[in-house]
Structure formats: structure tokens, C-alpha cells
Design an enzyme around this catalytic site. Structure first.
Site, PDB file in Angstrom:
ATOM      1  NE  ARG A   1      -3.614   2.602   0.750  1.00  0.00           N
ATOM      2  CZ  ARG A   1      -4.651   2.680   1.578  1.00  0.00           C
ATOM      3  NH1 ARG A   1      -5.048   1.623   2.252  1.00  0.00           N
ATOM      4  NH2 ARG A   1      -5.300   3.804   1.729  1.00  0.00           N
TER       5      ARG A   1
ATOM      6  NE  ARG B   1      -7.939   3.042  -2.187  1.00  0.00           N
ATOM      7  CZ  ARG B   1      -7.908   3.884  -1.156  1.00  0.00           C
ATOM      8  NH1 ARG B   1      -8.111   3.471   0.054  1.00  0.00           N
ATOM      9  NH2 ARG B   1      -7.697   5.154  -1.361  1.00  0.00           N
TER      10      ARG B   1
ATOM     11  CG  ASP C   1      -8.702   0.942   2.258  1.00  0.00           C
ATOM     12  OD1 ASP C   1      -7.915   1.434   3.081  1.00  0.00           O
ATOM     13  OD2 ASP C   1      -9.613   1.574   1.709  1.00  0.00           O
TER      14      ASP C   1
ATOM     15  CG  ASP D   1     -10.855   1.437   6.035  1.00  0.00           C
ATOM     16  OD1 ASP D   1      -9.704   1.861   6.221  1.00  0.00           O
ATOM     17  OD2 ASP D   1     -11.488   1.609   4.985  1.00  0.00           O
TER      18      ASP D   1
HETATM   19  N1  ROI Z   1     -14.962   1.735  -3.845  1.00  0.00           N
HETATM   20  C1  ROI Z   1     -15.353   0.472  -3.590  1.00  0.00           C
HETATM   21  N2  ROI Z   1     -16.309  -0.086  -4.349  1.00  0.00           N
HETATM   22  N3  ROI Z   1     -14.812  -0.266  -2.595  1.00  0.00           N
HETATM   23  C2  ROI Z   1     -13.848   0.257  -1.785  1.00  0.00           C
HETATM   24  O1  ROI Z   1     -13.372  -0.448  -0.869  1.00  0.00           O
HETATM   25  C3  ROI Z   1     -13.424   1.581  -2.003  1.00  0.00           C
HETATM   26  N4  ROI Z   1     -12.475   2.166  -1.241  1.00  0.00           N
HETATM   27  C4  ROI Z   1     -12.087   3.434  -1.420  1.00  0.00           C
HETATM   28  C5  ROI Z   1     -12.653   4.300  -2.516  1.00  0.00           C
HETATM   29  C6  ROI Z   1     -11.520   4.787  -3.387  1.00  0.00           C
HETATM   30  C7  ROI Z   1     -13.351   5.496  -1.869  1.00  0.00           C
HETATM   31  N5  ROI Z   1     -13.617   3.587  -3.327  1.00  0.00           N
HETATM   32  C8  ROI Z   1     -14.016   2.305  -3.072  1.00  0.00           C
HETATM   33  O2  ROI Z   1     -11.199   3.955  -0.593  1.00  0.00           O
END
Ligand code: ROI
Length: 161
Positions: free
Chosen positions: A83, A93, A96, A98
Site C-alpha cells: 500500500r 489501492r 485497505d 478499515d
Molecule cells: N470503492 C469500492 N467499491 N470499494 C472500496 O473499498 C473503495 N475504497 C475506497 C474508494 C476509493 C473510496 N472507493 C471504493 O477507498
């Protein structure tokens, strides 16, 4: 011991492999047990549309790590999976991770916002969360089932690999 839900997202460099590596890494975390994993979903990118579809999923953990300690651990997994954090808030990315929910805590610090920002409106968070926690109520007393019922699927479907 606390119960946490972690959102996982990836749209680069083999999302399916990224997700499985991330889950393996979550299994290795100190003071932490993985207790449930949602199905993997394919979602349309939120943000600029000139990027790949995302793989999204939710993982449930039992942990005695504090929220900040857990955040440190998740960021180190993200980093070890390539990342790059810079000017790409809305961009593609590799991984992620979270913190969606940490018990019924409401946290607003520079590093951490829990429940996760905008989770109430994101189909790629609500549907996988509902799969593993259909009876959940958010800290603000909203029922997850009500949020899911109000949330269009926006093309969300199970990931086929
Ligand atoms: N869009 C989708 N569909 N899933 C994500 O996990 C995701 N994560 C993000 C952004 C770029 C906002 N868009 C995303 O961080």
C-alpha cells in the site's frame, strides 16, 4: 475482550490474492482471533470510475488490542502488501483495512473515526457486514437491517474466482 469488524478492500494486483493474504495476516495478529469472514463481493468503485472494480469483504475479530493498537497492526499489514499512501484518497489501492466498528465505541481522533466514515451508505460495507452480523445495531442505535434495506446494491455481486 472487544468485538471488532474490519472492512477489507482491494482493486489492484490480484484482489483475491490480496484478500487472502490479508486474512492470513489477521489470523497472525497478537491478542486477536478471527471469528468470522464474510463472502467476498465485487463492487463498483466509489469515486473516479476509471479504476478497477473492488473486492470487498468484512472480517469479525475478537481482540484485546486497543483501537489504536489495532489500527497500527492493520496499517502495518497494508504496508507489507504494497500500500502506498499519498494523494490517492479516491484512487486504486492494493489493500485497505478499515476499522468499521469497535464494540459500541464512538471514536473521533486525528487517526481514527469509528464507526467508519460513511459506512451507513456504502453497499460494499453494509451487505458483507449483514452476512456475518444480521442482528447488529450501530452505536447510534440504527439497525443494520434497516440500513441494508435502504441501501441500493449498485451492481454489488458475489466475487467469482
Ligand atoms: N470503492 C469500492 N467499491 N470499494 C472500496 O473499498 C473503495 N475504497 C475506497 C474508494 C476509493 C473510496 N472507493 C471504493 O477507498
Amino acid at each position: 475482550m472487544s468485538i471488532c469488524y474490519i472492512a477489507l478492500g482491494s482493486n489492484l494486483e490480484d484482489p483475491f490474492a490480496q484478500a487472502n493474504r490479508a486474512i492470513a495476516a489477521l489470523h497472525q495478529l497478537p491478542q486477536t482471533t478471527v471469528t468470522n469472514i464474510s463472502p467476498f463481493y465485487r463492487s463498483k468503485p466509489l469515486g473516479p470510475q476509471d479504476q478497477n472494480d473492488y473486492l470487498n469483504a468484512v472480517v469479525k475479530l475478537n481482540t484485546t488490542l486497543s483501537p489504536t493498537e489495532l489500527l497500527d497492526q492493520l496499517q502495518s499489514i497494508e504496508k507489507s502488501q504494497g500500500r502506498v499512501r499519498k494523494n490517492n484518497r479516491w484512487g486504486a489501492r492494493t489493500l485497505d483495512l478499515d476499522i468499521l466498528l469497535y464494540d459500541n465505541l464512538i471514536i473521533n481522533t486525528d487517526r481514527l473515526t469509528v464507526p467508519h466514515y460513511h459506512m451507513q451508505h456504502r453497499e460494499f460495507v453494509l451487505y458483507p457486514l449483514y452476512d456475518i452480523a444480521p442482528d447488529l445495531t450501530l452505536p447510534d442505535k440504527q439497525k443494520l437491517s434497516d440500513l441494508v434495506n435502504k441501501c441500493p446494491k449498485n451492481g454489488l455481486k458475489k466475487w467469482e474466482e
